[in-house]
Design a protein around this motif. Structure first.
Motif, short mmCIF file in Angstrom:
data_model
loop_
_atom_site.label_atom_id
_atom_site.label_comp_id
_atom_site.label_asym_id
_atom_site.label_seq_id
_atom_site.Cartn_x
_atom_site.Cartn_y
_atom_site.Cartn_z
N GLY A 82 22.67 19.52 66.96
CA GLY A 82 21.52 19.02 67.70
C GLY A 82 21.60 19.34 69.18
N GLY A 83 22.24 20.45 69.53
CA GLY A 83 22.36 20.87 70.92
C GLY A 83 23.51 20.23 71.65
N MET A 84 24.22 19.31 71.00
CA MET A 84 25.36 18.64 71.64
C MET A 84 26.66 19.28 71.16
N ASN A 85 27.63 19.46 72.05
CA ASN A 85 28.91 20.04 71.69
C ASN A 85 29.73 19.06 70.86
N ALA A 86 30.23 19.57 69.72
CA ALA A 86 31.16 18.79 68.90
C ALA A 86 32.58 19.12 69.31
N THR A 87 33.48 18.18 69.14
CA THR A 87 34.89 18.41 69.43
C THR A 87 35.53 19.09 68.22
N VAL A 88 35.97 20.34 68.38
CA VAL A 88 36.60 21.09 67.29
C VAL A 88 38.10 20.77 67.29
N LEU A 89 38.56 20.16 66.21
CA LEU A 89 39.96 19.78 66.08
C LEU A 89 40.80 20.88 65.44
N TYR A 90 40.18 21.67 64.55
CA TYR A 90 40.89 22.80 63.91
C TYR A 90 39.86 23.81 63.45
N ALA A 91 40.16 25.07 63.67
CA ALA A 91 39.37 26.18 63.14
C ALA A 91 40.34 27.25 62.69
N GLY A 92 40.31 27.57 61.41
CA GLY A 92 41.22 28.57 60.86
C GLY A 92 41.02 28.67 59.37
N LEU A 93 41.93 29.37 58.70
CA LEU A 93 41.82 29.52 57.25
C LEU A 93 42.07 28.19 56.55
N ALA A 94 41.34 27.96 55.46
CA ALA A 94 41.53 26.76 54.66
C ALA A 94 42.82 26.92 53.84
N PRO A 95 43.80 26.05 54.00
CA PRO A 95 45.06 26.19 53.26
C PRO A 95 44.83 26.25 51.75
N GLY A 96 45.50 27.19 51.10
CA GLY A 96 45.40 27.35 49.66
C GLY A 96 44.26 28.22 49.19
N PHE A 97 43.40 28.71 50.12
CA PHE A 97 42.26 29.54 49.74
C PHE A 97 42.41 30.94 50.35
N VAL A 98 41.68 31.90 49.75
CA VAL A 98 41.71 33.27 50.23
C VAL A 98 40.43 33.56 51.02
N GLY A 99 40.58 33.96 52.28
CA GLY A 99 39.44 34.40 53.07
C GLY A 99 38.44 33.34 53.44
N LEU A 100 38.74 32.08 53.17
CA LEU A 100 37.82 30.97 53.46
C LEU A 100 38.29 30.23 54.71
N TYR A 101 37.37 30.00 55.64
CA TYR A 101 37.71 29.30 56.87
C TYR A 101 37.28 27.83 56.78
N GLN A 102 38.01 27.01 57.54
CA GLN A 102 37.73 25.58 57.59
C GLN A 102 37.62 25.15 59.05
N ILE A 103 36.63 24.30 59.35
CA ILE A 103 36.46 23.74 60.69
C ILE A 103 36.51 22.22 60.58
N ASN A 104 37.47 21.60 61.27
CA ASN A 104 37.52 20.15 61.38
C ASN A 104 36.93 19.77 62.74
N LEU A 105 35.95 18.87 62.74
CA LEU A 105 35.30 18.53 64.01
C LEU A 105 34.93 17.06 64.04
N GLU A 106 34.72 16.58 65.25
CA GLU A 106 34.23 15.22 65.45
C GLU A 106 32.76 15.29 65.81
N VAL A 107 31.94 14.56 65.05
CA VAL A 107 30.51 14.54 65.31
C VAL A 107 30.27 13.91 66.68
N PRO A 108 29.45 14.55 67.52
CA PRO A 108 29.25 14.02 68.88
C PRO A 108 28.78 12.56 68.88
N ARG A 109 29.40 11.77 69.72
CA ARG A 109 28.97 10.38 69.89
C ARG A 109 27.65 10.37 70.66
#
Length: 617
Positions: free
Chosen positions: A559-586
């Protein structure tokens, strides 16, 4: 003979229909005489064996060899499934055409047992035609028409030149195309009121058309409902007859007065005769026409609308297409098979059987091809693609069978379902090869060492390599996976930190467990975030420790607000799939918001995230 009454047969080069090849998909059958599907999506092929068995794959669906008279031109010759047949709540019966031990033509209904196989003890004989004097010309086609009635093709009773006089005798059911109602209340069958000879004393009411010698195979065009009848000739000509969808029936196709477009009996008359639209002689090793189908699949676009047929002795296969008042005919290939039958699957793709060899083949393009814009990011379905990430190849001629063939292990295989993908000559690991609903695709991992720029991609299917496709490769091309939510909306595939699925609806006010909440940590799954630390080899899953974190800066806005990205990288146990962990903006208000991911300076296509009110304490 004189005029062809406005019918003009053209011979054109095979390039008008494209180039095709035959690919073996199964073998080990005993004299296959028919190929069928049951109407269910992605159904397996039912292969009828002349001695009296029906098999799906290597499993026996039905065995009635104890009552079938075989072989030569006799045997178990065909199977037909009624409209609405289905293993899950549908009709549980089917129909067979066979010659019994005495030689009589038999049409029967059988039922399924509790294991969803045919029950040999459930037979109800609907029609039995005496056919004992001669062993040949038994017909053998059994087809439900688009009107729901059962059409039956019978031979003239055998012998040379119709010595029994059946084909022109409308009081005989031999040498005919019959139409009966086997799904209505009448027993053993009903007569459709619109049959052409219902009110005639000089004809049997079952007769739909007559003057046929041995209509071994006929079929309806699945799109136009036109009928094509391939009638086996006597000694000189094989013929293809055509009946338009609007026909009321009653056609006389001329046998034995005529063979093909020529007099068989001296001084024959064409009066009242419906001439064939195509014929061929007995040169080049040809001897017996095997009718096929009008092609309505997607694998071979140039063949759409063409009627495909072949010859039993020579193995040659032709394509025939109407072009205004003319008919175009071209040789497609010489298969060297004894073509006893054709079949069509639920996606409209074609198969044929090698009678003496026991093999089943499918027709494919001479080389696999790519659809327009057919190499894309596996999440966004947009170009470009990026190294190490998941990509999708859309095309035709990629798979020889219906369904999905998925990789069952890691490292991912280099080949799957007779398919292989190479990027700049490097073999790409394959995740799945699919042919579902007429759409063919391959999901693969782009090799990690693929250099940015223009790359060449090729696909090999059933041993034949495609022409190279140019595709753009960039260091990062972010894409977010989505799923269908309520109402058919597309939403970002999001999970809570405990891996429960969210984002299936939107709550405008209050607390809703189906949406994300401000301050909550959620997980997104993506493609194309670029180079990573602790990079796994091609085709191998990412490690859980240490994690394969991206080297690029990855940012997310909701919604135009920056989310806090906690992790961005490959999803453990998967091939070629990325995972993003983030905090929804307050402070993000409840509602539906665009979610955007940027990696390596490139922003991917937006996805939708439903956000509710503050999470419950």
């Amino acid at each position: 003979m004189g005029s062809l009454r406005g019918v003009l047969l053209l011979t054109v080069c095979a390039s008008a229909f494209g180039q095709v090849r035959a690919v073996k998909v199964a073998g080990g059958y005993a004299q296959p005489s028919a190929i069928a599907v049951d109407g269910n999506a992605a159904s397996a092929l039912y292969v009828v064996e002349q001695q009296g068995r029906i098999r799906t794959g290597q499993s026996v669906f039905l065995d009635i060899s104890d009552r079938v008279g075989c072989c030569g031109e006799r045997g178990l010759l065909n199977i037909a499934f009624p409209p609405g047949f289905g293993l899950d709540g549908g009709k549980r019966h089917f129909y067979l055409y066979y010659t019994d031990r005495a030689g009589d033509v038999t049409v029967s209904r059988f039922r399924l047992n509790e294991a969803n196989a045919g029950d040999p003890g459930s037979e109800t004989v609907l029609l039995k035609l005496p056919h004992r004097e001669y062993a040949n010309h038994n017909g053998g086609s059994l087809v439900f028409g688009p009107d729901g009635f059962l059409y039956i093709g019978t031979g003239d009773g055998g012998g040379g030149g119709d010595p029994l006089g059946n084909a022109q005798n409308r009081l005989s059911l031999l040498g005919k195309l019959l139409r009966i109602d086997v799904e209505g209340p009448d027993t053993p069958y009903g007569i459709p009121a619109s049959n052409p000879f219902v009110a005639r004393s000089d004809a049997r009411p079952e007769v739909w058309a007559y003057g046929l010698r041995n209509p071994w195979r006929f079929s309806f065009d699945a799109e136009t409902r036109d009928l094509y009848i391939a009638d086996v000739g006597q000694s000189a000509y094989e013929e293809i007859n055509f009946q338009g969808a609007g026909s009321p029936g009653g056609e006389n196709y001329g046998w034995p007065h005529m063979e093909g477009m020529h007099c068989y009996q001296a001084g024959c008359s064409q009066t009242g005769v419906t001439l064939p639209v195509a014929e061929y002689g007995r040169g080049s090793g040809d001897c017996s026409v095997t009718g096929g189908y009008v092609y309505r699949g997607t694998r071979m676009p140039d063949l759409r609308g063409a009627y495909i047929y072949g010859d039993y002795c020579s193995g040659r296969i032709w394509a025939l297409r109407r072009n205004g008042a003319a008919w175009q005919n071209a040789l497609l290939l010489s298969s060297q098979a004894n073509i006893s039958t054709f079949g069509v699957d639920s996606a409209g793709e074609l198969y044929f059987a090698h009678h003496n060899g026991g093999d089943i083949y499918t027709l494919m393009p001479a080389a696999p091809g790519v659809s327009a814009g057919g190499v894309v990011n596996a999440a966004s379905f947009d170009a470009p693609i990026s190294p190490g990430s998941l990509a999708t190849f859309f095309g035709n001629g990629l798979s020889t069978a219906l369904g999905i063939a998925g990789a069952l292990r890691t490292p991912l295989p280099a080949a799957l379902a007779d398919a292989q993908v190479k990027v700049n000559g490097v073999t790409a690991p394959l995740i799945a090869v699919a042919n579902v609903g007429g759409q063919e695709q391959i999901n693969f991992q782009v090799p990690w060492d693929t250099a940015p720029g223009q790359a060449q991609l090729t696909v090999t299917a059933a041993g034949v390599e495609s022409a190279p496709v140019q595709v753009e490769v960039v260091p990062a091309a972010p894409g977010l996976f989505e799923f269908d939510a309520a109402g058919g909306a597309k939403r970002a595939a999001a999970l809570r930190s405990d891996y429960r699925v969210i984002n299936t609806a939107v709550c405008e006010t209050g607390v809703c467990d189906e949406v994300a909440h401000p301050g909550e940590v959620i997980l997104l799954y993506a493609t194309g975030l670029g180079e990573v630390e602790n990079q796994p080899p091609d085709g191998n899953p990412a490690a859980a420790s240490p994690v394969a974190k991206t080297r690029n800066d990855t940012t997310v806005t909701i919604g135009g607000m920056n989310a806090t990205v906690l992790y961005a990288g490959l999803a453990p146990g998967f091939v070629g799939l990325y995972q993003i962990n983030l905090e929804v903006p307050r402070g993000l208000p409840p509602g539906t918001h665009e979610l955007k991911v940027t990696a390596g300076g490139r922003t991917g296509k937006p996805a939708i995230l439903g956000v509710g009110g503050p999470a419950a304490p």
